[in-house]
Design a protein around this motif. Sequence first.
Motif, PDB file in Angstrom:
ATOM      1  N   VAL A  32      39.460  45.996  33.793  1.00 10.54           N
ATOM      2  CA  VAL A  32      40.965  46.111  33.901  1.00 10.54           C
ATOM      3  C   VAL A  32      41.484  47.359  32.889  1.00 10.54           C
ATOM      4  N   ALA A  33      40.401  47.799  32.007  1.00 11.31           N
ATOM      5  CA  ALA A  33      40.582  49.123  31.245  1.00 11.31           C
ATOM      6  C   ALA A  33      40.527  50.208  32.025  1.00 11.31           C
ATOM      7  N   GLU A  34      39.614  50.225  32.987  1.00 11.26           N
ATOM      8  CA  GLU A  34      39.427  51.569  33.943  1.00 11.26           C
ATOM      9  C   GLU A  34      40.758  51.363  34.875  1.00 11.26           C
ATOM     10  N   CYS A  35      41.442  50.279  35.340  1.00 10.57           N
ATOM     11  CA  CYS A  35      42.347  50.468  36.054  1.00 10.57           C
ATOM     12  C   CYS A  35      43.558  50.827  35.266  1.00 10.57           C
ATOM     13  N   GLU A  36      43.855  50.264  34.160  1.00  4.96           N
ATOM     14  CA  GLU A  36      44.994  50.911  33.337  1.00  4.96           C
ATOM     15  C   GLU A  36      44.743  52.406  33.130  1.00  4.96           C
ATOM     16  N   GLN A  37      43.624  52.964  32.921  1.00  7.08           N
ATOM     17  CA  GLN A  37      43.399  54.540  32.914  1.00  7.08           C
ATOM     18  C   GLN A  37      43.814  55.349  33.821  1.00  7.08           C
ATOM     19  N   LYS A  38      43.125  54.675  34.999  1.00  7.61           N
ATOM     20  CA  LYS A  38      43.500  55.474  36.365  1.00  7.61           C
ATOM     21  C   LYS A  38      44.584  54.935  37.086  1.00  7.61           C
ATOM     22  N   GLN A  39      45.551  54.361  36.604  1.00  9.51           N
ATOM     23  CA  GLN A  39      46.795  53.532  37.268  1.00  9.51           C
ATOM     24  C   GLN A  39      46.552  53.220  38.517  1.00  9.51           C
ATOM     25  N   ILE A  40      45.541  52.191  38.471  1.00  9.93           N
ATOM     26  CA  ILE A  40      44.995  51.555  39.833  1.00  9.93           C
ATOM     27  C   ILE A  40      45.676  50.045  39.634  1.00  9.93           C
ATOM     28  N   PRO A  41      46.299  49.557  40.923  1.00 10.60           N
ATOM     29  CA  PRO A  41      47.004  48.318  40.654  1.00 10.60           C
ATOM     30  C   PRO A  41      46.090  47.306  40.986  1.00 10.60           C
ATOM     31  N   ILE A  42      46.235  45.892  40.312  1.00  6.97           N
ATOM     32  CA  ILE A  42      45.138  45.134  40.411  1.00  6.97           C
ATOM     33  C   ILE A  42      45.913  43.712  41.140  1.00  6.97           C
ATOM     34  N   HIS A  43      45.217  43.028  42.072  1.00  5.54           N
ATOM     35  CA  HIS A  43      45.529  42.061  42.885  1.00  5.54           C
ATOM     36  C   HIS A  43      44.665  41.010  42.794  1.00  5.54           C
ATOM     37  N   ILE A  44      44.918  39.747  42.138  1.00  5.69           N
ATOM     38  CA  ILE A  44      43.942  38.863  41.825  1.00  5.69           C
ATOM     39  C   ILE A  44      44.121  37.388  42.593  1.00  5.69           C
ATOM     40  N   ASP A  45      42.910  37.212  43.159  1.00  4.55           N
ATOM     41  CA  ASP A  45      42.554  36.067  43.995  1.00  4.55           C
ATOM     42  C   ASP A  45      42.186  34.897  42.950  1.00  4.55           C
ATOM     43  N   ALA A  46      43.057  33.975  42.791  1.00  9.35           N
ATOM     44  CA  ALA A  46      42.557  32.824  41.953  1.00  9.35           C
ATOM     45  C   ALA A  46      42.467  31.645  42.491  1.00  9.35           C
ATOM     46  N   ALA A  47      41.885  31.731  43.666  1.00  5.55           N
ATOM     47  CA  ALA A  47      41.862  30.491  44.459  1.00  5.55           C
ATOM     48  C   ALA A  47      40.921  29.215  43.876  1.00  5.55           C
ATOM     49  N   TRP A  48      39.999  29.899  43.046  1.00  4.72           N
ATOM     50  CA  TRP A  48      39.014  28.788  42.473  1.00  4.72           C
ATOM     51  C   TRP A  48      39.443  28.287  41.102  1.00  4.72           C
ATOM     52  N   LEU A  49      40.602  28.721  40.451  1.00  2.00           N
ATOM     53  CA  LEU A  49      40.738  28.315  39.443  1.00  2.00           C
ATOM     54  C   LEU A  49      41.212  26.937  39.274  1.00  2.00           C
ATOM     55  N   GLY A  50      41.592  26.085  40.186  1.00  2.00           N
ATOM     56  CA  GLY A  50      41.870  24.752  40.416  1.00  2.00           C
ATOM     57  C   GLY A  50      40.507  24.136  40.309  1.00  2.00           C
ATOM     58  N   SER A  51      39.236  24.618  40.434  1.00  2.00           N
ATOM     59  CA  SER A  51      37.950  23.856  40.402  1.00  2.00           C
ATOM     60  C   SER A  51      37.333  24.497  39.092  1.00  2.00           C
ATOM     61  N   ALA A  52      37.853  24.996  38.212  1.00  2.00           N
ATOM     62  CA  ALA A  52      37.306  25.744  37.211  1.00  2.00           C
ATOM     63  C   ALA A  52      37.691  25.150  35.656  1.00  2.00           C
TER      64      ALA A  52
END
Length: 285
Positions: A141-161
């Motif tokens: 996350v820190a590197e993406c903030e620094q380099k202006q990289i968009p992050i897209h999150i696949d949270a498919a497993w959250l329901g079993s976590a």
Amino acid sequence: MWSKDQLNSHSLPPLQPSLFEDFHREVIEQGDMYRGSDVQHTFIAAFHDYLLSSTLNHIQGLDQFEHRCAIHGCNHFIDNLLQQHGLDRLQIFEHDYRYYSRLSPGQAWARVGDLRAGVPVLIAAPFPGALDLHWQWTDIVAECEQKQIPIHIDAAWLGSARDIDLDLTSTAIHSVAFSLSKGLGLAWNRIGVRYHRYHDPNDSITIFNQHSMINDIAMRVGIAAMQRIPVDYLWNTFGKSHHDLCRELWLRPSKIIHAVMSLDRNTLYGVADALVKKTGTEVPV
């Protein structure tokens, strides 16, 4: 008494306890589903409340994502990004969803500290290889903030976590998707919600939602499933068996109910069948 040989060392399928099978049968035989109107709006609102009602996981910053769309599961979210960017213009880390290596055997994986500026990152959270957030989540996350990289999150497993603290407050995070497939056994009725920080009128998921192209029945079934099955059902029902099995077989428990790992963390094991058989009669809901 169980042995490691009885566990699944090739894949990590989700649990399918009798409650899920009963609900599936009731949908087929009795048409058990939401019968009201304004289905898309009702589904997205119910999904949001259901997601945040968990006492086992914590999501911070989700209200910052005002653009919310129904999706046909997290694969719909992933395929939309592949359509927009192409696999070679997405940065994906090794040990993420196997779908990527199946699409492109020999895929070159992204490396923390060497991410390409401006090229979107697609990452699962929880992350399959870690059975938790990625080992270097904070650094990513820190590197993406620094380099202006968009992050897209696949949270498919959250329901079993459980015990996942997903902080979405970084403005580098552009979108995140959740589904009901893993947590409610709805792989046969793939439905979920994508949250996006920005509105894109040319995005295919946006178009699907604006023009009523999301399956109406899937949303109706999703609403009924959320009404029937508590959000933390899997861990509250099978959590003790998860830890007991690990003690018996000298394995390392994880934050994902249907998977554990060897003590050296080199091997992952699917334990869905073992947990259902070990628990026996399920806790009533």
